[in-house]
Each structure stands twice: as C-alpha cells, then as structure tokens.
Scaffold this motif. Structure first.
Motif, PDB file in Angstrom:
ATOM      1  N   TYR A 140       1.714  -7.792  10.733  1.00  0.00           N
ATOM      2  CA  TYR A 140       1.314  -8.520   9.511  1.00  0.00           C
ATOM      3  C   TYR A 140       2.093  -8.062   8.285  1.00  0.00           C
ATOM      4  CZ  TYR A 140      -2.064  -4.586   9.464  1.00  0.00           C
ATOM      5  OH  TYR A 140      -2.666  -3.357   9.514  1.00  0.00           O
ATOM      6  N   TYR A 141       2.720  -6.897   8.338  1.00  0.00           N
ATOM      7  CA  TYR A 141       3.628  -6.514   7.242  1.00  0.00           C
ATOM      8  C   TYR A 141       4.821  -7.478   7.219  1.00  0.00           C
ATOM      9  CZ  TYR A 141       1.375  -1.903   6.777  1.00  0.00           C
ATOM     10  OH  TYR A 141       0.489  -0.893   6.572  1.00  0.00           O
ATOM     11  N   ASP A 142       5.489  -7.602   8.367  1.00  0.00           N
ATOM     12  CA  ASP A 142       6.705  -8.406   8.419  1.00  0.00           C
ATOM     13  C   ASP A 142       6.416  -9.889   8.235  1.00  0.00           C
ATOM     14  OD1 ASP A 142       8.423  -6.252   8.815  1.00  0.00           O
ATOM     15  OD2 ASP A 142       8.093  -6.268  10.983  1.00  0.00           O
ATOM     16  N   GLY A 183       7.709   1.203  -4.414  1.00  0.00           N
ATOM     17  CA  GLY A 183       7.335  -0.134  -4.900  1.00  0.00           C
ATOM     18  C   GLY A 183       6.154  -0.689  -4.122  1.00  0.00           C
ATOM     19  N   HIS A 184       6.183  -0.535  -2.802  1.00  0.00           N
ATOM     20  CA  HIS A 184       5.107  -1.033  -1.945  1.00  0.00           C
ATOM     21  C   HIS A 184       3.789  -0.330  -2.270  1.00  0.00           C
ATOM     22  CE1 HIS A 184       3.455  -2.340   2.117  1.00  0.00           C
ATOM     23  NE2 HIS A 184       2.624  -1.372   1.769  1.00  0.00           N
ATOM     24  N   GLU A 185       3.787   0.990  -2.189  1.00  0.00           N
ATOM     25  CA  GLU A 185       2.515   1.713  -2.370  1.00  0.00           C
ATOM     26  C   GLU A 185       1.985   1.546  -3.791  1.00  0.00           C
ATOM     27  OE1 GLU A 185       1.110   2.575   0.208  1.00  0.00           O
ATOM     28  OE2 GLU A 185       2.775   2.738   1.619  1.00  0.00           O
ATOM     29  N   TYR A 186       2.889   1.491  -4.752  1.00  0.00           N
ATOM     30  CA  TYR A 186       2.440   1.319  -6.136  1.00  0.00           C
ATOM     31  C   TYR A 186       1.864  -0.082  -6.362  1.00  0.00           C
ATOM     32  CZ  TYR A 186       2.465   0.748 -11.148  1.00  0.00           C
ATOM     33  OH  TYR A 186       2.073   0.449 -12.438  1.00  0.00           O
ATOM     34  N   PHE A 187       2.509  -1.105  -5.789  1.00  0.00           N
ATOM     35  CA  PHE A 187       1.999  -2.479  -5.976  1.00  0.00           C
ATOM     36  C   PHE A 187       0.584  -2.618  -5.421  1.00  0.00           C
ATOM     37  CE2 PHE A 187       1.739  -7.114  -5.369  1.00  0.00           C
ATOM     38  CZ  PHE A 187       2.119  -7.525  -6.648  1.00  0.00           C
ATOM     39  N   HIS A 188       0.253  -1.790  -4.442  1.00  0.00           N
ATOM     40  CA  HIS A 188      -1.113  -1.793  -3.888  1.00  0.00           C
ATOM     41  C   HIS A 188      -2.176  -1.518  -4.955  1.00  0.00           C
ATOM     42  CE1 HIS A 188      -1.040  -2.442   0.379  1.00  0.00           C
ATOM     43  NE2 HIS A 188      -0.281  -1.414   0.673  1.00  0.00           N
ATOM     44  N   ASN A 189      -1.816  -0.865  -6.052  1.00  0.00           N
ATOM     45  CA  ASN A 189      -2.854  -0.585  -7.048  1.00  0.00           C
ATOM     46  C   ASN A 189      -3.457  -1.887  -7.552  1.00  0.00           C
ATOM     47  OD1 ASN A 189      -2.692  -0.866 -10.227  1.00  0.00           O
ATOM     48  ND2 ASN A 189      -0.561  -0.666  -9.552  1.00  0.00           N
ATOM     49  N   LEU A 237       0.394   5.900   1.756  1.00  0.00           N
ATOM     50  CA  LEU A 237      -0.958   5.331   1.747  1.00  0.00           C
ATOM     51  C   LEU A 237      -1.385   5.099   0.314  1.00  0.00           C
ATOM     52  CD1 LEU A 237      -3.176   4.435   3.716  1.00  0.00           C
ATOM     53  CD2 LEU A 237      -4.259   6.652   3.369  1.00  0.00           C
ATOM     54  N   GLU A 238      -1.938   3.916   0.095  1.00  0.00           N
ATOM     55  CA  GLU A 238      -2.311   3.500  -1.243  1.00  0.00           C
ATOM     56  C   GLU A 238      -3.700   3.986  -1.631  1.00  0.00           C
ATOM     57  OE1 GLU A 238      -2.022   1.628   1.437  1.00  0.00           O
ATOM     58  OE2 GLU A 238      -3.737   0.277   1.628  1.00  0.00           O
ATOM     59  N   HIS A 239      -3.857   4.252  -2.916  1.00  0.00           N
ATOM     60  CA  HIS A 239      -5.164   4.544  -3.495  1.00  0.00           C
ATOM     61  C   HIS A 239      -5.256   3.794  -4.816  1.00  0.00           C
ATOM     62  CE1 HIS A 239      -5.911   7.492  -0.389  1.00  0.00           C
ATOM     63  NE2 HIS A 239      -4.657   7.883  -0.542  1.00  0.00           N
ATOM     64  N   GLY A 244      -2.744  -8.460   1.913  1.00  0.00           N
ATOM     65  CA  GLY A 244      -2.909  -7.088   1.428  1.00  0.00           C
ATOM     66  C   GLY A 244      -1.708  -6.211   1.742  1.00  0.00           C
ATOM     67  N   GLU A 245      -1.138  -6.348   2.918  1.00  0.00           N
ATOM     68  CA  GLU A 245       0.051  -5.577   3.276  1.00  0.00           C
ATOM     69  C   GLU A 245       1.336  -6.394   3.170  1.00  0.00           C
ATOM     70  OE1 GLU A 245       0.367  -2.553   3.418  1.00  0.00           O
ATOM     71  OE2 GLU A 245      -1.675  -1.838   3.707  1.00  0.00           O
ATOM     72  N   GLY A 246       1.293  -7.638   3.675  1.00  0.00           N
ATOM     73  CA  GLY A 246       2.516  -8.445   3.713  1.00  0.00           C
ATOM     74  C   GLY A 246       3.035  -8.784   2.316  1.00  0.00           C
TER      75      GLY A 246
HETATM   76 ZN   LIG Z   1       0.739  -0.914   2.392  1.00  0.00          ZN
END
Ligand SMILES: [Zn+2]
Length: 595
Positions: free
Chosen positions: A391-393, A287-293, A258-260, A321-323
C-alpha cells in the motif's frame, strides 16, 4: 474488534474536556547497568482505593501494524503497598498483571525491561545511550479510564541529556508529563549525549536529535535541509499544529522510520551525509515521516483512534495514510530544492515499477492490503510478491495519478495539496474520516465525480491507467526494445555459501511455469556447472525462446527441469521527460514539482 473492545476503546477516548482527575501514574526510569540492555521501571500507581488493579502493556505500537508481544521483555515484576508491604501479583492474560492492593491508595510496581532491538518500534539500551518507546516500556492501568502519566528519567553515569516530545515539567530536569496513555505511547525517549540542532519555523521550535555515533554526520547541513522540508510541508498543508517537533535520528547503521504526532524516530548510517544518494534517501525518509504529522497522526482514517492497544485495529485507509505520505515525502524534498526533477522522477518511478512488476497487484486490492497489513505487509514471505500489493507503493502511485487528475479537471487551479488541506480542515483531530468522506473530498476539490475511478483503483485489481498523467505533464515511460532483451528464467536467486539458491519465483515467469521452487539449488544448466555468481553470464549464452535443461538439488535430491527462457522485461516503468514536451506541459510539471 469485539464489542467489549469497542466499549473499552470508547472509554479510553481522550479529549481535552475529559482531563484526568486522579493523580498521574508516576514512573521513574533507571539504568544501573545499561551495558546489560535493561531499563528498570518503577511506577507509583494510584489505585482509587480499589482492592485490585490491573496493569496492561500494549501488544503493538501505532504506525507499525503487527502484534509484537512487547510484554515478553518484562521481567521481575513485583508490587508493594503501604509501608513497603509486598502485594500479591497474578497474570490473568499474557500482557496484564493483577495486583491485590490491600487497600493502599498507591501501589509501587517495579519491573525490568530488556531492550536490545534496534528498530523504530522497540527499545535499545547500551552503555552510551538508551532509546525507549512507550508501548514496550510502560505498563498502565487497564481499566479503560484516562490516566495522566509522569516520567522521571535518571540518566546513567555520563549521560547528560534526554530528548522527547513529552511535555517537560518545569523545574524538574528529565521529568515529563503525558495527559493520557496515547501521548505516552506516541513519544519516544532518547537519553544519552545526543548532538542537537534547533531551528524555528512559524515561531515553533524544531529539534534535530542525533544519537548513536553522529561523529561523521553533518548535523548543521542536515538541520538546514530538514528546515527546508518543514517549510515545504507547511506550504502544502498551510499550518503547523504541534507545539515543538523532534526529529529523532539514531545514527546506528540501521534503517526505518516511525511517525508520531510531535516527533519521528528514524535510523540511519553514520555515512548518510557523505554521499548524495544516501543523503537524498534519508531526506526522502525525513519528508515521509514528517508529513505524517498531518497525514495519519492528525488527519486519519476513522478506525485509527482511539486505539485498542491489546488487539489488531483494522483499517482500509493505509493507501492514504502511508501511500499519500510516501508521495509527499519525496515531493517535499524536491519542492524544497534538495533533489533534482530527475531524482524525484526516479523515486516516483520506483513506486510505479514495484507496483507494475508485482504479480500480486492482480490478486489483492490496495484497500485489502491495508486491512490485512497485520497478517501480510508486516509478515512477508517468499510468495508475498505473487499474492499481495504494497500500500506504500500503490498508494503513492494513486496519489500521483489523483494529483494529475485534480490539476487537469480544474485546469491547474487546484491540486492534491488543496484536497489534502480541505480534508485536514474537515476531519483532522478527534474525528477521522470514513473512506467515502475522503473520496468525496477529493472529488469535490477536483470538481468531478471520481467515485468510479476510486472504486477501480482502490477496491479492485484493475490495472492503473497512466495515460492521462503522462500526457498532462509530458512524461513517458522508458522504451525497451524486445529485440535486444536478454534471456531470463525469471527467478530471483541468492548466494548461500557459494550455492546458487532460488529465493523468489514470480507468477507468470518461465521458472514458475517449469516448476522451479523456492530453495532449489541450481547446480547446472545444459550439463555445465553454474557457480553462485555465474548465472547472468550463463544466461547471456542464450536467446529468449531457447529451452535449457536446469539441474537442481531439491532437499538434496537431483531433479532436471526444462525451462523455456523469456525476454528479460527490462525496466519499462522508469519515468522521464518526453523530448517533445510542450511548453504548456513543462509549465504544468514545474507547477507540480515546485512550491
Ligand atoms: Zn509512513
């Protein structure tokens, strides 16, 4: 969102100009018996001399779009006023507590929270450590104003360290401050004896925190590789906007992330760094959660902030946001030199394959998958694959196609990286973007009008066209020879105590057409018993086009169905490099997959 909620949300909007004037709410967290999975919370709440105050607990947490009713784990709430006098407390709604202050300037509220859910959106407390999230832990004043919050942690016996992206208060160990409730909710807390490693990029500290059982986890190697992912991300977005980033990884044989804004919380196995496959999967998650920053925490759809913590917050933008975050997550790992091109293409192929083999892609547009995440994405059932798209895929697949489109239209001069940076410059921070603004920014970067393409890809269920992207890079999908395909009924099954039970029936398969149902127990095919582990071998006795008689038990009543077998689709959506890839195509692919 109701009008009242909109007004409430407008009042809770926090920005630096509106610094909280009153004293903060001061919390103390204690763990007198952590093995019983409780945190005891004491909150000194300034009342502003009002005769009544209402405390509110969030019912969901940003990034995990489901109303989870965190208030159900609160117990024993009591309040005291001046001189320790007990105050009357009532509950007007499920997640609010109303306190008669008796005129006290500060009331002290005590409650206990049960925490034994090892997921990134809830709490876990045990003898060795505690992992706390803001939403399921902290009650706050529900008056719509901005309040500062201060948290002091009293670690349990034997616990030495706390780690959180909350701002430390100088000179007071285990004490932290959040200028508003959003920041408090956005800052997980780990207390115990974590293994930590800190590195610096752009002069900013980054701390990897491993709690749980990290004894087999190679912290040095992980920190070195996470640093490479940070550097690859910085190369895409051009800047690091956090003061200090925390990679909080719980080594607890669980999963998820989970991103913060200034941290992420992930869960992994103790064996993560021991096999390449598991390690690459974890790095892709990092990579995914970090890119969310950048993408969603700072650059976000306009609807995702300020949040209403007491109701659903609808957005059509999670395909970005997710994809897009999913697309970049694995791409950062490749560009950091941590995965091979084949491993990257395999990861991307997974997204494409899941889109292209999901019947629901013909039912639900991806922007509606985002809107309905509250009732569908987080509440899957046996029919979800037939009626919804992920929506991720699909978002990651759209990012792949869009990146190639921008590169082609600009003759390689511009990329999706440029488009994301431009969007970030324009819309990051308090603003947020509308769907039209985001799409227009993509078109502007490409130098061509992509609005019709976006309308099809995002808001319709038309099939995606891969031709342009494959031709641009010199890639191809796997070929499957129908002449050698195995026969299949097309139903997914599970083994239930040795019974062969149907778990999913996809639309358009022989099982679907013949009326095989989820939870049917398959007993026999052509009058010969099938054991739970014997279906594949039995299917190999037939050819596509054969009709078999399937005996099933449906709620214990025996039923026979005739099923005409189809060719197994194989895996036609796996990407690989064409053997005749031209030097020009190779140059483009290298530019895409390298920094
Ligand atoms: Zn995510």
């Amino acid at each position: 969102m109701s009008l009242a909620a909109v007004l409430l949300a407008a009042f809770t909007m926090s920005d630096l100009a509106a610094q909280p004037a009153a004293d903060p709410i001061r919390y103390t967290l204690r763990f007198p018996a952590p093995h019983t999975h409780y945190v005891e919370v004491e909150a000194a709440v300034p009342t502003g001399k009002r005769s009544q105050v209402e405390l509110m607990m969030a019912v969901w947490t940003p990034g995990s779009y489901l109303v989870r009713e965190y208030e159900r784990h609160v117990e024993g709430l009591a309040a005291t006023g001046d001189g320790g006098r007990a105050l009357a407390v009532s509950k007007p709604v499920k997640n609010r507590w109303r306190i008669e202050t008796g005129g006290a300037a500060t009331v002290t509220v005590r409650y206990r929270v049960y925490g034994r859910e090892m997921t990134v959106r809830n709490n876990w407390i045990e003898k060795g450590f505690a992992m706390l999230n803001g939403a399921p832990t902290f009650l706050t004043l529900g008056d719509g104003a901005v309040h500062a919050h201060e948290v002091t942690i009293e670690p349990a016996a034997g616990w030495k360290a706390s780690a959180t992206p909350l701002m430390p208060v100088a000179g007071r160990p285990h004490t932290y401050r959040a200028d508003d409730f959003d920041t408090l909710v956005d800052s997980p807390i780990v207390v115990g004896n974590p293994v930590t490693r800190t590195f610096t990029v752009d002069g900013k500290n980054h701390t990897l925190v491993l709690e749980g059982d990290p004894s087999l986890f190679d912290a040095d190697r992980a920190a070195a590789d996470v640093q490479k992912i940070v550097e690859a991300g910085r190369a895409v977005m051009g800047r690091l906007d956090y003061p200090h980033y925390f990679f909080l990884n719980m080594v607890t044989e669980s999963g998820g992330g989970l991103e913060h804004k200034n941290a992420f919380l992930t869960m992994s196995s103790r064996f993560t760094t021991r096999t390449r496959r598991a390690y690459i999967d974890w790095l892709n998650l990092v990579g995914h959660e970090y890119f969310h920053n950048w993408n969603i925490k700072r650059l976000r759809p306009i609807e995702l902030g300020p949040f209403n913590y007491e109701a659903e917050n609808y957005t059509r933008g999670l395909w970005v946001g997710e994809g897009f975050t999913d697309y970049y997550g694995a791409l950062l790992v490749k560009r950091a030199g941590l995965s091979t091109a084949a491993e990257y293409l395999d990861e991307l192929s997974g997204s494409i394959e899941r889109v292209q083999t999901r019947p629901g892609r013909g039912v639900q547009p991806v922007d509606m998958a985002s809107f309905d995440t509250w009732i569908k994405q987080y509440r899957p059932d046996e029919n979800s694959t037939n009626t919804s798209i992920d929506y991720y895929d699909k978002g990651a697949t759209i990012a792949f196609l869009l990146d190639a489109k921008i590169r082609k239209a600009s003759n390689g001069a511009r990329t999706l990286d440029h488009a994301m940076r431009l969007a970030y410059e324009r819309f990051a921070g308090a603003k947020g973007y509308t769907p039209d603004q985001f799409r227009a920014t993509m078109s502007e970067t490409a130098g061509i009008d992509l609005s019709a393409w976006f309308a099809d890809a995002i808001s319709s269920t038309k099939e995606l066209d891969y031709t342009e992207a494959l031709d641009f890079y010199g890639l191809r999908f796997a070929t499957v020879d129908p002449a050698t395909a195995r026969a299949t009924m097309g139903a997914s099954t599970r083994s239930d105590n040795g019974r062969l039970v149907v778990s999913v029936v996809r639309r358009g398969t022989p099982a679907h057409d013949a009326g095989l149902n989820v939870d049917d127990e398959i007993l026999a095919i052509d009058d010969i018993r099938v054991r739970a582990d014997g279906l594949v071998a039995r299917m190999d006795q037939y050819k596509p086009g054969d009709t078999v008689r399937v005996l099933v038990a449906r709620r214990d009543r025996l039923t026979t169905l005739d099923v005409r077998l189809a060719p197994e689709p194989g895996r036609p959506w796996r990407l690989s490099v064409r053997p005749d890839q031209t030097p020009e195509q190779k140059t483009r692919m290298d530019a895409w997959l390298s920094r």
